[in-house]
Design a protein around this motif. Structure first.
Motif, short mmCIF file in Angstrom:
data_model
loop_
_atom_site.label_atom_id
_atom_site.label_comp_id
_atom_site.label_asym_id
_atom_site.label_seq_id
_atom_site.Cartn_x
_atom_site.Cartn_y
_atom_site.Cartn_z
N HIS A 148 97.06 -3.31 60.09
CA HIS A 148 95.77 -3.82 59.61
C HIS A 148 95.08 -2.75 58.78
O HIS A 148 95.01 -1.58 59.19
N VAL A 149 94.59 -3.16 57.61
CA VAL A 149 93.88 -2.25 56.71
C VAL A 149 92.60 -2.93 56.25
O VAL A 149 92.61 -4.10 55.85
N GLU A 150 91.50 -2.19 56.29
CA GLU A 150 90.24 -2.63 55.68
C GLU A 150 89.86 -1.60 54.63
O GLU A 150 89.87 -0.39 54.89
N SER A 151 89.55 -2.08 53.44
CA SER A 151 89.17 -1.21 52.33
C SER A 151 87.96 -1.82 51.65
O SER A 151 88.02 -2.97 51.22
N ARG A 152 86.87 -1.06 51.57
CA ARG A 152 85.64 -1.67 51.07
C ARG A 152 84.86 -0.70 50.18
O ARG A 152 84.96 0.52 50.32
N PRO A 237 82.85 1.77 56.96
CA PRO A 237 83.81 2.79 56.53
C PRO A 237 84.49 2.41 55.23
O PRO A 237 84.72 1.22 54.96
N ARG A 238 84.83 3.40 54.43
CA ARG A 238 85.57 3.14 53.19
C ARG A 238 86.96 2.62 53.52
O ARG A 238 87.45 1.69 52.88
N PHE A 239 87.62 3.22 54.50
CA PHE A 239 88.94 2.77 54.94
C PHE A 239 88.96 2.68 56.46
O PHE A 239 88.44 3.57 57.15
N SER A 247 95.22 5.21 64.50
CA SER A 247 94.30 4.67 63.51
C SER A 247 93.72 5.80 62.67
O SER A 247 93.65 6.95 63.11
N TRP A 248 93.28 5.43 61.46
CA TRP A 248 92.55 6.37 60.59
C TRP A 248 91.31 5.67 60.08
O TRP A 248 91.38 4.52 59.62
N VAL A 249 90.18 6.36 60.18
CA VAL A 249 88.91 5.84 59.67
C VAL A 249 88.29 6.89 58.77
O VAL A 249 88.18 8.06 59.14
N LYS A 250 87.89 6.44 57.57
CA LYS A 250 87.27 7.35 56.63
C LYS A 250 85.95 6.76 56.14
O LYS A 250 85.89 5.60 55.73
N HIS A 251 84.88 7.55 56.19
CA HIS A 251 83.56 7.11 55.77
C HIS A 251 83.19 7.74 54.42
O HIS A 251 83.57 8.88 54.11
N GLY A 252 82.41 7.01 53.65
CA GLY A 252 81.88 7.54 52.40
C GLY A 252 82.81 7.32 51.22
O GLY A 252 84.02 7.21 51.37
N LEU A 253 82.20 7.23 50.03
CA LEU A 253 82.95 7.01 48.81
C LEU A 253 83.46 8.32 48.23
O LEU A 253 82.89 9.39 48.47
N ASP A 277 85.72 15.95 48.88
CA ASP A 277 85.10 14.82 49.58
C ASP A 277 84.64 15.27 50.96
O ASP A 277 85.45 15.70 51.79
N GLY A 278 83.34 15.15 51.22
CA GLY A 278 82.80 15.55 52.51
C GLY A 278 82.69 14.42 53.51
O GLY A 278 82.08 14.59 54.58
N GLY A 279 83.27 13.27 53.21
CA GLY A 279 83.19 12.14 54.13
C GLY A 279 83.95 12.38 55.43
O GLY A 279 84.91 13.16 55.48
N ARG A 280 83.53 11.69 56.47
CA ARG A 280 84.18 11.84 57.78
C ARG A 280 85.54 11.15 57.76
O ARG A 280 85.66 9.99 57.36
#
Length: 339
Positions: A148-152, A237-239, A247-253, A277-280
């Protein structure tokens, strides 16, 4: 063209042309921004005083000194301008979306092959740092089999602005603006989906074009959800990527767009501070009976790699970084989402 300077003509000096294309072209050794088609010569000259300026884009196409023409004009002009540029014998880069229809995209692909000209589409988000990180993460198998992938792209822009991207004209709206990026990334990672469902809506007060969408791509044992909104004051989250091993979660553009909007002119090869990139960014995996979060360092973004790749492709030392058949594949999904 192995070592000579390649002279570039840029059509359009609005947001895309001024913010992305011009500084990236100017920052790559071996390329020079020689001419710009714009009705605002003073705006161009303030940034690039040595560039020639034509008010008429078709006049720029007749300049014999140009090796490459970059089309960063409104979306509905991409096809006629690219067709005219190829007919004039120019190599061509087109900003995304490639065209408005799949038939137009296929026509340009065929014309470029017939004329023996390079044709490429500016899918710059392949060089986002977080996307590069995700590609490496999947290649390493860290998450196991991805399911499962979410990309926004979530932004908060509640006011409808007076610009062509937010009108009712063909090629306007968020689906044509941001879906090409998300669809291209999904195609690069997972290939063509078995099925796709798209929902689009105009949610803001006075909206004339879609300003929200959600596309669900179905693969064998994998679901990919792509979405964008202009009314996300609390962005998600961006991803989000889930697999059988974690799982991998990344925040911020990605930070490159904001840097370019602030007036940065990146030199290529990029220095150590460009695209940071300083996103989490966190990987979660099972260690024994516990779930453990591990920070995952993000690769820096590298937008300059696209135009360096174009330079090298024209010199015959590297492949086209985004060949037209890949852009046609994006257009097939983009067009299907309009149904």
């Amino acid at each position: 063209m192995n070592s000579e300077l390649l002279r570039v003509g840029l059509i359009g000096y609005g947001f895309a042309g001024q913010t992305f294309h011009a500084p990236l072209i100017a920052g790559v050794p071996g390329l020079v921004l020689a001419a710009v088609a714009s009705r605002d010569a003073a705006k161009v000259k303030a940034d690039f005083p040595d560039a020639q300026v034509d008010a008429d884009p078709y006049a720029l196409l007749q300049r014999p000194e140009l090796d490459l023409v970059v089309i960063a004009s409104p979306n509905d002009s991409h096809h006629p301008l690219a067709r005219a540029a190829l007919a004039a014998g120019r190599h061509v880069v087109v900003d995304k979306p490639f065209t408005l229809t799949l038939a137009q995209a296929r026509e340009l692909e065929a014309l470029a092959a017939q004329r023996g000209r390079l044709l490429s589409v500016f899918h710059n988000r392949r060089w986002d740092g977080d996307f590069l990180t995700l590609r490496a993460l999947l290649a390493a198998g860290t998450l196991g089999r991805v399911v499962h992938v979410e990309s926004r792209f979530d932004r908060y822009r509640p006011q409808v602005r007076a610009r062509w991207r937010e009108t009712a004209q063909p090629g306007a709206g968020l689906w044509f603006d941001l879906a090409p990026h998300l669809l291209d990334q999904a195609l690069q990672l997972f290939g063509t989906p078995r099925a796709m469902r798209v929902d689009r809506a105009a949610l803001r007060d006075a909206a004339q074009a879609d300003d929200w969408f959600c596309a669900r791509l179905r693969y064998q044992r994998l679901e990919v959800t792509l979405s964008a909104s202009t009314l996300a004051a609390a962005p998600g989250p961006r991803f989000v990527v889930h697999g059988t091993a974690g799982s991998w979660v990344k925040h911020g553009l990605d930070a490159q767009e904001d840097a370019l909007k602030s007036g940065a002119r990146p030199a290529w090869p990029h220095g150590p501070d460009w695209g940071r990139d300083g996103g989490r960014s966190v990987v979660t995996r099972a260690v024994g009976e516990a779930l453990v979060d591990e920070p995952l360092p993000l690769q820096p973004g590298r937008y300059g790699d696209y135009y360096a790749g174009i330079r090298d492709a024209l010199r015959g030392t590297a492949p086209n970084p985004v060949p037209p058949d890949q852009a046609v594949a994006v257009m097939a999904l983009l067009g299907a989402g309009l149904g």
